[in-house]
Design a protein around this motif. Structure first.
Motif, PDB file in Angstrom:
ATOM      1  N   GLY A  81       0.944  -1.261   0.062  1.00  0.00           N
ATOM      2  CA  GLY A  81       0.079  -0.014  -0.320  1.00  0.00           C
ATOM      3  C   GLY A  81       1.005   1.310   0.148  1.00  0.00           C
ATOM      4  N   ASP A  82       0.199   2.330   0.409  1.00  0.00           N
ATOM      5  CA  ASP A  82       0.712   3.753   0.492  1.00  0.00           C
ATOM      6  C   ASP A  82       1.096   4.382   1.809  1.00  0.00           C
ATOM      7  OD1 ASP A  82      -1.763   4.194   1.849  1.00  0.00           O
ATOM      8  OD2 ASP A  82      -2.714   4.955  -0.166  1.00  0.00           O
ATOM      9  N   SER A  83       1.282   5.529   2.005  1.00  0.00           N
ATOM     10  CA  SER A  83       1.933   5.986   3.218  1.00  0.00           C
ATOM     11  C   SER A  83       0.946   5.762   4.537  1.00  0.00           C
ATOM     12  CB  SER A  83       1.969   7.619   3.162  1.00  0.00           C
ATOM     13  OG  SER A  83       0.831   8.117   2.706  1.00  0.00           O
ATOM     14  N   TYR A  84      -0.239   5.562   4.322  1.00  0.00           N
ATOM     15  CA  TYR A  84      -1.173   5.330   5.470  1.00  0.00           C
ATOM     16  C   TYR A  84      -0.753   3.819   6.067  1.00  0.00           C
ATOM     17  CZ  TYR A  84      -4.149   9.151   5.523  1.00  0.00           C
ATOM     18  OH  TYR A  84      -4.570  10.623   5.604  1.00  0.00           O
ATOM     19  N   HIS A 104       9.638   5.434   3.566  1.00  0.00           N
ATOM     20  CA  HIS A 104       9.299   5.958   4.980  1.00  0.00           C
ATOM     21  C   HIS A 104       8.555   4.860   5.506  1.00  0.00           C
ATOM     22  CE1 HIS A 104      10.587   9.834   3.752  1.00  0.00           C
ATOM     23  NE2 HIS A 104       9.840   9.673   2.561  1.00  0.00           N
ATOM     24  N   ARG A 105       9.075   3.607   5.666  1.00  0.00           N
ATOM     25  CA  ARG A 105       8.413   2.677   6.475  1.00  0.00           C
ATOM     26  C   ARG A 105       8.999   2.948   7.823  1.00  0.00           C
ATOM     27  NH1 ARG A 105      10.824  -0.827   2.007  1.00  0.00           N
ATOM     28  NH2 ARG A 105       9.237  -0.890   0.583  1.00  0.00           N
ATOM     29  N   THR A 106       8.062   3.012   8.901  1.00  0.00           N
ATOM     30  CA  THR A 106       8.360   3.400  10.228  1.00  0.00           C
ATOM     31  C   THR A 106       8.057   2.106  11.343  1.00  0.00           C
ATOM     32  OG1 THR A 106       6.104   4.218  10.782  1.00  0.00           O
ATOM     33  CG2 THR A 106       7.817   5.754   9.726  1.00  0.00           C
ATOM     34  N   SER A 107       8.672   2.377  12.401  1.00  0.00           N
ATOM     35  CA  SER A 107       8.516   1.344  13.581  1.00  0.00           C
ATOM     36  C   SER A 107       7.164   1.098  14.065  1.00  0.00           C
ATOM     37  CB  SER A 107       9.569   1.594  14.485  1.00  0.00           C
ATOM     38  OG  SER A 107       9.494   2.827  15.155  1.00  0.00           O
ATOM     39  N   LYS A 108       6.097   2.265  13.799  1.00  0.00           N
ATOM     40  CA  LYS A 108       4.802   2.175  14.475  1.00  0.00           C
ATOM     41  C   LYS A 108       3.881   1.970  13.488  1.00  0.00           C
ATOM     42  CE  LYS A 108       6.433   2.705  18.901  1.00  0.00           C
ATOM     43  NZ  LYS A 108       6.210   1.907  19.933  1.00  0.00           N
ATOM     44  N   ALA A 109       4.126   1.700  12.302  1.00  0.00           N
ATOM     45  CA  ALA A 109       3.314   1.225  11.418  1.00  0.00           C
ATOM     46  C   ALA A 109       2.210   0.030  11.841  1.00  0.00           C
ATOM     47  CB  ALA A 109       3.618   0.988  10.103  1.00  0.00           C
ATOM     48  N   TYR A 110       0.926   0.167  11.423  1.00  0.00           N
ATOM     49  CA  TYR A 110       0.056  -0.747  12.108  1.00  0.00           C
ATOM     50  C   TYR A 110       0.552  -2.451  11.594  1.00  0.00           C
ATOM     51  CZ  TYR A 110      -1.976  -1.366   7.068  1.00  0.00           C
ATOM     52  OH  TYR A 110      -2.078  -1.445   5.989  1.00  0.00           O
ATOM     53  N   TYR A 111       1.305  -2.157  10.621  1.00  0.00           N
ATOM     54  CA  TYR A 111       2.030  -3.594  10.004  1.00  0.00           C
ATOM     55  C   TYR A 111       2.540  -4.563  11.209  1.00  0.00           C
ATOM     56  CZ  TYR A 111       5.717  -6.775   8.843  1.00  0.00           C
ATOM     57  OH  TYR A 111       6.632  -7.897   8.820  1.00  0.00           O
ATOM     58  N   CYS A 129       4.723   1.524   0.558  1.00  0.00           N
ATOM     59  CA  CYS A 129       5.359   2.425   0.159  1.00  0.00           C
ATOM     60  C   CYS A 129       4.934   3.849   0.029  1.00  0.00           C
ATOM     61  CB  CYS A 129       6.242   2.067  -1.166  1.00  0.00           C
ATOM     62  SG  CYS A 129       7.682   3.260  -1.535  1.00  0.00           S
ATOM     63  N   SER A 130       5.388   4.702   0.696  1.00  0.00           N
ATOM     64  CA  SER A 130       4.735   6.329   0.844  1.00  0.00           C
ATOM     65  C   SER A 130       4.603   6.884  -0.616  1.00  0.00           C
ATOM     66  CB  SER A 130       5.623   7.218   1.469  1.00  0.00           C
ATOM     67  OG  SER A 130       4.923   8.573   1.501  1.00  0.00           O
ATOM     68  N   GLY A 131       3.411   7.391  -0.924  1.00  0.00           N
ATOM     69  CA  GLY A 131       3.336   7.717  -2.220  1.00  0.00           C
ATOM     70  C   GLY A 131       2.666   7.057  -3.316  1.00  0.00           C
ATOM     71  N   ALA A 132       2.505   5.733  -3.093  1.00  0.00           N
ATOM     72  CA  ALA A 132       2.214   4.488  -3.845  1.00  0.00           C
ATOM     73  C   ALA A 132       0.988   4.848  -4.540  1.00  0.00           C
ATOM     74  CB  ALA A 132       2.326   3.198  -3.404  1.00  0.00           C
ATOM     75  N   THR A 133       0.917   4.692  -5.821  1.00  0.00           N
ATOM     76  CA  THR A 133      -0.662   4.818  -6.281  1.00  0.00           C
ATOM     77  C   THR A 133      -0.864   2.973  -6.879  1.00  0.00           C
ATOM     78  OG1 THR A 133       0.208   4.985  -8.519  1.00  0.00           O
ATOM     79  CG2 THR A 133      -0.188   7.043  -7.357  1.00  0.00           C
ATOM     80  N   ALA A 312       4.992  21.816   3.466  1.00  0.00           N
ATOM     81  CA  ALA A 312       4.633  20.922   4.303  1.00  0.00           C
ATOM     82  C   ALA A 312       5.304  19.604   4.278  1.00  0.00           C
ATOM     83  CB  ALA A 312       2.998  20.606   4.118  1.00  0.00           C
ATOM     84  N   GLU A 313       5.560  18.779   5.395  1.00  0.00           N
ATOM     85  CA  GLU A 313       6.263  17.714   5.675  1.00  0.00           C
ATOM     86  C   GLU A 313       5.443  16.648   5.276  1.00  0.00           C
ATOM     87  OE1 GLU A 313       8.264  17.346   9.397  1.00  0.00           O
ATOM     88  OE2 GLU A 313       9.424  19.216   9.232  1.00  0.00           O
ATOM     89  N   PRO A 314       5.991  15.532   4.869  1.00  0.00           N
ATOM     90  CA  PRO A 314       5.357  14.320   4.622  1.00  0.00           C
ATOM     91  C   PRO A 314       4.166  13.944   5.464  1.00  0.00           C
ATOM     92  CG  PRO A 314       7.305  14.076   3.662  1.00  0.00           C
ATOM     93  CD  PRO A 314       7.251  15.383   4.532  1.00  0.00           C
ATOM     94  N   ARG A 315       4.691  14.093   6.867  1.00  0.00           N
ATOM     95  CA  ARG A 315       3.763  13.557   8.027  1.00  0.00           C
ATOM     96  C   ARG A 315       2.387  14.264   8.034  1.00  0.00           C
ATOM     97  NH1 ARG A 315       5.512  15.520  13.408  1.00  0.00           N
ATOM     98  NH2 ARG A 315       7.236  17.050  12.781  1.00  0.00           N
TER      99      ARG A 315
END
Length: 344
Positions: A81-84, A104-111, A129-133, A312-315
């Motif tokens: 998926g995307d950034s969410y 931007h895969r982070t340590s607190k992502a729901y995964y 991956c962030s920004g994915a379509t 604006a920052e990506p977050r």
């Protein structure tokens, strides 16, 4: 020793012998008809048993249908998926801010929470991956391999958030925040969104078809997007008026309905062909109820400006760590619940 025939002749005479022979012949004719049902059925059409078709064990039908949890955990779990899904906005460690991590895969992502909640027989992998379509999932993005290449016949669970970048939500939000004299009014972007929604109505079902073809036994759980703004009078939510907040929330709701419908149709196709997987929808629209942007304890980041770059920052307008915890709970609940139909 006297024979039976001679004994009968001596005792009853020639007439008695004839009677005895006649009785013996009748017995030879009648006994098989009485004793053997097949003979009785053929001669008298009586005592015939109805024979249904031969019943043979169907190895597929006889196989016990798996529980939703069994169907999700026999293989591997892959998060796409995307950034969410990648976890933008939920940064908690130095590594989470690594500028070289283009996804931007982070340590607190729901995964992470979902992967630890169950034991997946073939492990788990994190490829959102962030920004994915929808096109990026199929073709790759920024040097990243196509996400769809990360799944296969051994995949039993796929989680996915996709569509927000297809409809250009980040640009829409920017248009609502900036409000320069020469820019469009926030709500005047509706026609642009409608056009991109129409394109997504084609590209998302096509993506789901390719995912289910690549991982035919997987449960694919697709997430809608959460409502971002509180819509509370007097709270402008980062220079976005209350009326604009309502309009933006409505567009997120419309996007969720489109994603839901695509998932329902994809799952119906699988069920119609007695497929072994599923496509399911997680409604996250109200996941942050009481914790939207503008609330006292938001699960969604508001506008975060990079003053040096004046951008604006990506977050900005992405879930926080608490937000991802809430999203993880929705996925875990759906994994346990299942698609609401038997899984082949």
């Amino acid at each position: 020793m006297i024979s039976p025939v001679a004994w009968v002749r001596n005792r009853f005479g020639e007439r008695g012998l004839a009677v005895a022979v006649l009785v013996a012949l009748l017995a030879l004719a009648v006994v098989p008809l009485v004793a053997l049902p097949a003979a009785r059925c053929k001669v008298f059409d009586s005592g015939c048993r109805e024979h249904g078709p031969d019943v043979r064990a169907d190895p597929v039908a006889a196989e016990k249908a798996p529980t939703p949890l069994e169907a999700a955990t026999w293989g591997s779990y892959v998060a796409l998926g995307d950034s969410y899904s990648s976890g933008v906005g939920a940064e908690a460690t130095v590594a989470d801010h690594n500028p070289l991590d283009r996804c931007h895969r982070t340590s607190k992502a729901y995964y992470h929470e979902v992967s630890k909640a169950f034991r997946f027989a073939k492990g788990s992998a994190f490829w959102a991956c962030s920004g994915a379509t929808t096109a990026d999932v199929l073709d790759g993005k920024g040097g990243e391999p196509p996400q769809i290449d990360r799944i296969g016949p051994g995949t039993s669970l796929i989680t996915l958030s996709i569509g927000g970048n297809d409809v250009g939500f980040s640009r829409v939000l920017a248009g609502c925040v900036v409000k320069l004299p020469w820019s469009k009014d926030c709500t005047r972007q509706g026609d642009d969104i409608a056009g991109r929604m129409a394109e997504l109505r084609t590209s998302l079902p096509a993506l789901l078809d390719k995912i289910t073809a690549k991982a035919p036994r997987a449960r694919v759980i697709v997430m809608g997007y959460p409502k971002a703004f509180s819509e509370v009078s007097g709270v402008d939510g980062d220079n976005i008026t209350v009326s604009d907040q309502r309009w933006l929330n409505a567009r997120a709701y419309d996007l969720g309905r489109l994603i839901r419908q695509s998932a329902v149709e994809a799952d119906a196709e699988i069920a119609a062909r007695n497929g072994r997987g599923s496509v399911e929808f997680v409604d996250a629209y109200s996941a942050f109820a009481g914790h939207e942007v503008g609330s006292k304890d938001p699960y969604m980041n508001g506008l975060v400006l990079n003053l040096s770059a004046l951008e604006a920052e990506p977050r900005s307008y992405h879930p926080t760590a608490n937000g991802h915890h809430a999203l993880a709970g929705l996925f875990i609940e759906q994994i346990k619940k299942g698609p609401g139909r038997p899984l082949s």
